[in-house]
Design an enzyme around this catalytic site. Structure first.
Site, PDB file in Angstrom:
ATOM      1  N   GLN A 396     -42.560 -23.460 -11.365  1.00 15.38           N
ATOM      2  CA  GLN A 396     -44.036 -24.113 -11.381  1.00 15.38           C
ATOM      3  C   GLN A 396     -44.311 -24.135 -12.926  1.00 15.38           C
ATOM      4  O   GLN A 396     -45.295 -25.018 -13.500  1.00 15.38           O
ATOM      5  CB  GLN A 396     -45.087 -23.297 -10.828  1.00 15.38           C
ATOM      6  CG  GLN A 396     -45.275 -23.512  -9.564  1.00 15.38           C
ATOM      7  CD  GLN A 396     -46.288 -22.390  -8.954  1.00 15.38           C
ATOM      8  OE1 GLN A 396     -46.762 -21.631  -9.537  1.00 15.38           O
ATOM      9  NE2 GLN A 396     -46.351 -22.600  -7.575  1.00 15.38           N
ATOM     10  N   ASN A 397     -43.322 -23.536 -13.910  1.00 18.37           N
ATOM     11  CA  ASN A 397     -43.766 -23.394 -15.192  1.00 18.37           C
ATOM     12  C   ASN A 397     -42.592 -23.624 -16.303  1.00 18.37           C
ATOM     13  O   ASN A 397     -42.925 -23.914 -17.419  1.00 18.37           O
ATOM     14  CB  ASN A 397     -44.525 -21.902 -15.744  1.00 18.37           C
ATOM     15  CG  ASN A 397     -45.716 -21.483 -14.890  1.00 18.37           C
ATOM     16  OD1 ASN A 397     -46.649 -21.636 -15.548  1.00 18.37           O
ATOM     17  ND2 ASN A 397     -45.450 -20.966 -13.891  1.00 18.37           N
ATOM     18  N   TRP A 398     -41.442 -23.873 -15.817  1.00 16.56           N
ATOM     19  CA  TRP A 398     -40.406 -24.317 -16.699  1.00 16.56           C
ATOM     20  C   TRP A 398     -40.477 -25.640 -17.117  1.00 16.56           C
ATOM     21  O   TRP A 398     -39.988 -26.036 -18.171  1.00 16.56           O
ATOM     22  CB  TRP A 398     -39.083 -23.762 -16.349  1.00 16.56           C
ATOM     23  CG  TRP A 398     -38.278 -24.638 -15.543  1.00 16.56           C
ATOM     24  CD1 TRP A 398     -38.347 -24.980 -14.399  1.00 16.56           C
ATOM     25  CD2 TRP A 398     -37.121 -25.594 -16.179  1.00 16.56           C
ATOM     26  NE1 TRP A 398     -37.215 -26.149 -14.011  1.00 16.56           N
ATOM     27  CE2 TRP A 398     -36.620 -26.280 -15.198  1.00 16.56           C
ATOM     28  CE3 TRP A 398     -36.726 -25.564 -17.345  1.00 16.56           C
ATOM     29  CZ2 TRP A 398     -35.727 -27.171 -15.378  1.00 16.56           C
ATOM     30  CZ3 TRP A 398     -35.688 -26.458 -17.613  1.00 16.56           C
ATOM     31  CH2 TRP A 398     -35.048 -27.263 -16.667  1.00 16.56           C
ATOM     32  N   ILE A 400     -43.341 -28.543 -17.087  1.00 18.86           N
ATOM     33  CA  ILE A 400     -44.522 -28.801 -16.726  1.00 18.86           C
ATOM     34  C   ILE A 400     -44.646 -30.367 -16.290  1.00 18.86           C
ATOM     35  O   ILE A 400     -45.586 -30.849 -15.465  1.00 18.86           O
ATOM     36  CB  ILE A 400     -45.366 -28.357 -17.825  1.00 18.86           C
ATOM     37  CG1 ILE A 400     -45.569 -26.897 -17.928  1.00 18.86           C
ATOM     38  CG2 ILE A 400     -46.960 -28.898 -17.372  1.00 18.86           C
ATOM     39  CD1 ILE A 400     -45.986 -26.117 -16.513  1.00 18.86           C
ATOM     40  N   VAL A 402     -42.913 -32.345 -14.698  1.00 19.77           N
ATOM     41  CA  VAL A 402     -42.151 -32.490 -13.241  1.00 19.77           C
ATOM     42  C   VAL A 402     -43.318 -31.994 -12.268  1.00 19.77           C
ATOM     43  O   VAL A 402     -43.664 -32.317 -11.152  1.00 19.77           O
ATOM     44  CB  VAL A 402     -40.885 -32.292 -12.983  1.00 19.77           C
ATOM     45  CG1 VAL A 402     -40.475 -32.050 -11.493  1.00 19.77           C
ATOM     46  CG2 VAL A 402     -39.861 -32.961 -13.793  1.00 19.77           C
ATOM     47  N   HIS A 403     -43.597 -30.670 -12.777  1.00 12.38           N
ATOM     48  CA  HIS A 403     -44.587 -29.926 -12.109  1.00 12.38           C
ATOM     49  C   HIS A 403     -45.827 -30.580 -11.552  1.00 12.38           C
ATOM     50  O   HIS A 403     -46.457 -30.796 -10.316  1.00 12.38           O
ATOM     51  CB  HIS A 403     -44.773 -28.414 -12.408  1.00 12.38           C
ATOM     52  CG  HIS A 403     -45.818 -27.745 -11.773  1.00 12.38           C
ATOM     53  ND1 HIS A 403     -45.773 -27.243 -10.645  1.00 12.38           N
ATOM     54  CD2 HIS A 403     -47.015 -27.539 -11.930  1.00 12.38           C
ATOM     55  CE1 HIS A 403     -46.768 -26.621 -10.058  1.00 12.38           C
ATOM     56  NE2 HIS A 403     -47.776 -26.601 -11.238  1.00 12.38           N
ATOM     57  N   TYR A 411     -47.448 -33.113  -3.405  1.00  9.83           N
ATOM     58  CA  TYR A 411     -48.116 -31.969  -2.545  1.00  9.83           C
ATOM     59  C   TYR A 411     -49.416 -31.929  -2.327  1.00  9.83           C
ATOM     60  O   TYR A 411     -49.510 -31.989  -1.187  1.00  9.83           O
ATOM     61  CB  TYR A 411     -47.711 -30.685  -3.437  1.00  9.83           C
ATOM     62  CG  TYR A 411     -48.350 -29.437  -3.164  1.00  9.83           C
ATOM     63  CD1 TYR A 411     -47.610 -28.813  -2.298  1.00  9.83           C
ATOM     64  CD2 TYR A 411     -49.646 -28.899  -3.326  1.00  9.83           C
ATOM     65  CE1 TYR A 411     -48.081 -27.550  -1.629  1.00  9.83           C
ATOM     66  CE2 TYR A 411     -49.877 -27.615  -2.777  1.00  9.83           C
ATOM     67  CZ  TYR A 411     -49.015 -26.957  -2.001  1.00  9.83           C
ATOM     68  OH  TYR A 411     -49.463 -25.686  -1.429  1.00  9.83           O
ATOM     69  N   HIS A 436     -31.732 -33.468  -7.663  1.00 10.23           N
ATOM     70  CA  HIS A 436     -30.905 -32.850  -8.569  1.00 10.23           C
ATOM     71  C   HIS A 436     -29.346 -33.356  -7.975  1.00 10.23           C
ATOM     72  O   HIS A 436     -28.488 -33.569  -8.883  1.00 10.23           O
ATOM     73  CB  HIS A 436     -30.871 -31.313  -8.075  1.00 10.23           C
ATOM     74  CG  HIS A 436     -32.020 -30.741  -9.064  1.00 10.23           C
ATOM     75  ND1 HIS A 436     -33.559 -30.865  -8.969  1.00 10.23           N
ATOM     76  CD2 HIS A 436     -31.620 -29.872 -10.313  1.00 10.23           C
ATOM     77  CE1 HIS A 436     -33.915 -29.939  -9.808  1.00 10.23           C
ATOM     78  NE2 HIS A 436     -32.651 -29.452 -10.391  1.00 10.23           N
ATOM     79  N   TYR A 498     -11.556 -32.342 -10.280  1.00  9.99           N
ATOM     80  CA  TYR A 498     -10.344 -32.150 -10.907  1.00  9.99           C
ATOM     81  C   TYR A 498      -9.494 -32.530  -9.504  1.00  9.99           C
ATOM     82  O   TYR A 498      -8.747 -33.179  -9.662  1.00  9.99           O
ATOM     83  CB  TYR A 498      -9.982 -30.553 -11.120  1.00  9.99           C
ATOM     84  CG  TYR A 498      -8.758 -30.485 -11.417  1.00  9.99           C
ATOM     85  CD1 TYR A 498      -8.219 -30.976 -12.627  1.00  9.99           C
ATOM     86  CD2 TYR A 498      -7.663 -29.825 -10.510  1.00  9.99           C
ATOM     87  CE1 TYR A 498      -6.807 -30.769 -12.907  1.00  9.99           C
ATOM     88  CE2 TYR A 498      -6.391 -29.818 -10.818  1.00  9.99           C
ATOM     89  CZ  TYR A 498      -5.948 -30.121 -12.004  1.00  9.99           C
ATOM     90  OH  TYR A 498      -4.515 -30.138 -12.250  1.00  9.99           O
TER      91      TYR A 498
END
Length: 507
Positions: A396-398, A400, A402-403, A411, A436, A498
């Site tokens: 939630q905090n890394w 902001i 995107v959150h 949400y 991702h 590889y």
């Protein structure tokens, strides 16, 4: 009482002697008077000496006051007892929190240990930094620029979104038609760059990652643009008190004096949409908070940080990370568990250091540079994720921007449609896992779902940490998941890359 009466008598005698001396000094000088003066002076000296001795004796026999007695008693008590009930400083019950010296020690040890690793790397491999190789990562064929062409083509999708919103504001398109056009536009934005990256041979790995990342950001921005304009149309047809979209149409008090408020449909201009496209945010508003002016010193500092950290990232990757990855191929091929674990731990430190440098260079230096250049007022791009005691708090905090987008456009709409909080949170993690995997698998031209599974594994990890680990233990668990989880995924993707691209080469 006797001591005090004696002192008063002595003082009266001194006053009488001084008076006599003053009276004698007023008489005319004769031989007899001079002799008398000498006798008086000698008597005064003797009297003064006696008075001093008397006063000292009186001071010695003067009784002690209460404070002096209490002080002497405390001194004796301190000499008798030197212990009291107290906790050790490193015990949690002591309440001691000043660990600055230990923090400095950790920093010094970190610097020394990494300096040793750096010297060991130089002695073993020599200097591996090659600027020419960096250019080849971005440009494979000097006559073919597919990444740059795709970035230019992205303007078509922006203009389609703006044209659709203008027609919806006029009533030329119905809401259903506008919704279908937006859906088609976003679906093409998601699939078209992926198809080009997968099918065009001249597309490099770094170029493909840049293009896919750019189109993903643009997709999220245009989705927010569509939603906010829809809310504004709803506000124009319904009472404002029944809708709570204050962040989309804010009041006059939120702006600086002299800045006019933009209202719908006055926001449907090229200048407005392109300001939003370049602004460091994913959530659209009709009126963004603005800073009063551009600070040139702040802007130049952020620019210097961007250039420096980009060079540092490239240099550390070439010098430190690539040799470790290359030495990990044989243990992965042989499935040697102990050597694989050793390579994983060796990769954990440089990978985590690169991740921290990337975080600072992107979320602080780059985004503040763009915000300062555009006078964008909201500079909260991250919060104190390093103090996270749960996995949920970290996510939630890394990041902001995107959150905020997930909270505002994904949400909360799910909650308003009657879904539970658990389902909505799981849906947010599923969406994040999809993007991702999309951002990793498409540039690598292979699909292994390692990133998807790593993101979905955050759900049980968040439940476990939130239920069984609290405080510093929860924070340690979050750090461990960051430090160990990322290099594990990196090794899996590198091994599969590889094997997938070089399996036809002779052993």
């Amino acid at each position: 009482m006797g001591d005090w009466s004696t002192a008063e008598a002595v003082s009266r005698r001194r006053r009488a002697t001084f008076a006599a001396g003053r009276g004698a000094s007023l008489q005319p000088p004769t031989e007899r008077s001079a002799a008398a003066c000498d006798d008086l002076v000698a008597a005064n000296i003797n009297t003064n000496n006696g008075l001093r001795k008397r006063e000292r004796s009186l001071e010695m026999i003067r009784p002690e006051t209460r404070t002096e007695k209490r002080k002497r008693k405390n001194d004796l008590s301190d000499r008798m007892s030197c212990h009291k009930t107290q906790e050790s400083l490193l015990s949690s019950a002591s309440g001691y929190k000043n660990y600055r010296g230990i923090l400095n020690w950790c920093v010094v040890m970190l610097i020394l240990s990494n300096a040793r690793l750096f010297l060991e790397n130089l002695l073993r491999y020599g200097v591996l930094v090659d600027p020419i190789q960096v250019i080849s990562l971005f440009l494979n064929d000097p006559y073919s620029w597919p990444a740059a062409c795709l970035v230019i083509v992205s303007n078509v999708f922006i203009l389609v979104a703006l044209y659709t919103e203008r027609q919806l504001s006029k009533g030329s398109f119905s809401e259903l038609v506008g919704f279908l056009i937006h859906c088609i536009n976003m679906a093409v934005m998601l699939t078209f760059p992926a198809a080009v990256v997968l099918l065009v041979p001249s597309m490099t790995l770094v170029g493909g990652a840049f293009v896919v990342g750019t189109y993903t950001i643009l997709l999220l921005k245009l989705y927010s643009y569509k939603d906010v304009n829809l809310w504004c149309r709803q506000l124009s047809t319904a009472k404002a008190k029944k809708l709570h979209r204050s962040q989309s149409c804010p009041s006059e008090q939120q702006f600086y004096k002299g800045n006019s408020k933009v209202c719908y449909p006055g926001n449907l201009t090229l200048r407005d949409i392109y300001y939003f496209i370049f602004a460091p945010t994913l959530c659209y508003e009709l009126n963004f908070p603005r800073s009063p002016k551009i600070r040139m010193s702040f802007l130049l500092r952020r620019l210097f940080e961007m250039l420096f950290f980009i060079q540092l990232l490239v240099g550390l990757t070439q010098q430190w990370v690539i040799p470790i990855i290359q030495s990990s191929m044989q243990p992965l091929k042989e499935m040697d568990l102990f050597k694989m674990t050793e390579r994983l731990l060796r990769l954990a430190v440089p990978n985590h250091l690169l991740w921290l440098i990337f975080f600072y260079s992107f979320f602080h230096s780059s985004m503040n540079f763009v915000a300062e250049l555009l006078c964008f007022g909201d500079r909260q791009f991250y919060k104190d994720w390093w103090n996270a005691e749960s996995v949920t708090y970290f996510w939630q905090n890394w990041n902001i921007p995107v959150h905020k987008w997930c909270l505002r456009h994904f949400y909360k709409p799910l909650l308003q449609r009657g879904f539970s909080k658990m389902f909505s949170q799981s849906a947010v993690f599923f969406l994040s896992a999809f993007f991702h995997e999309y951002l990793v698998s498409v540039p690598l031209r292979m699909f292994r779902l390692w990133a998807f599974m790593a993101m979905m594994a955050q759900l049980p990890l968040a439940w476990f940490v939130g239920r069984f680990l609290r405080g510093i233990y929860g924070n340690a668990a979050v750090w461990m998941s960051i430090i160990i989880g990322q290099p594990f995924a990196v090794l899996m993707y590198v091994h599969d890359y590889y094997v997938f691209h070089h399996r036809q080469e002779p052993e």
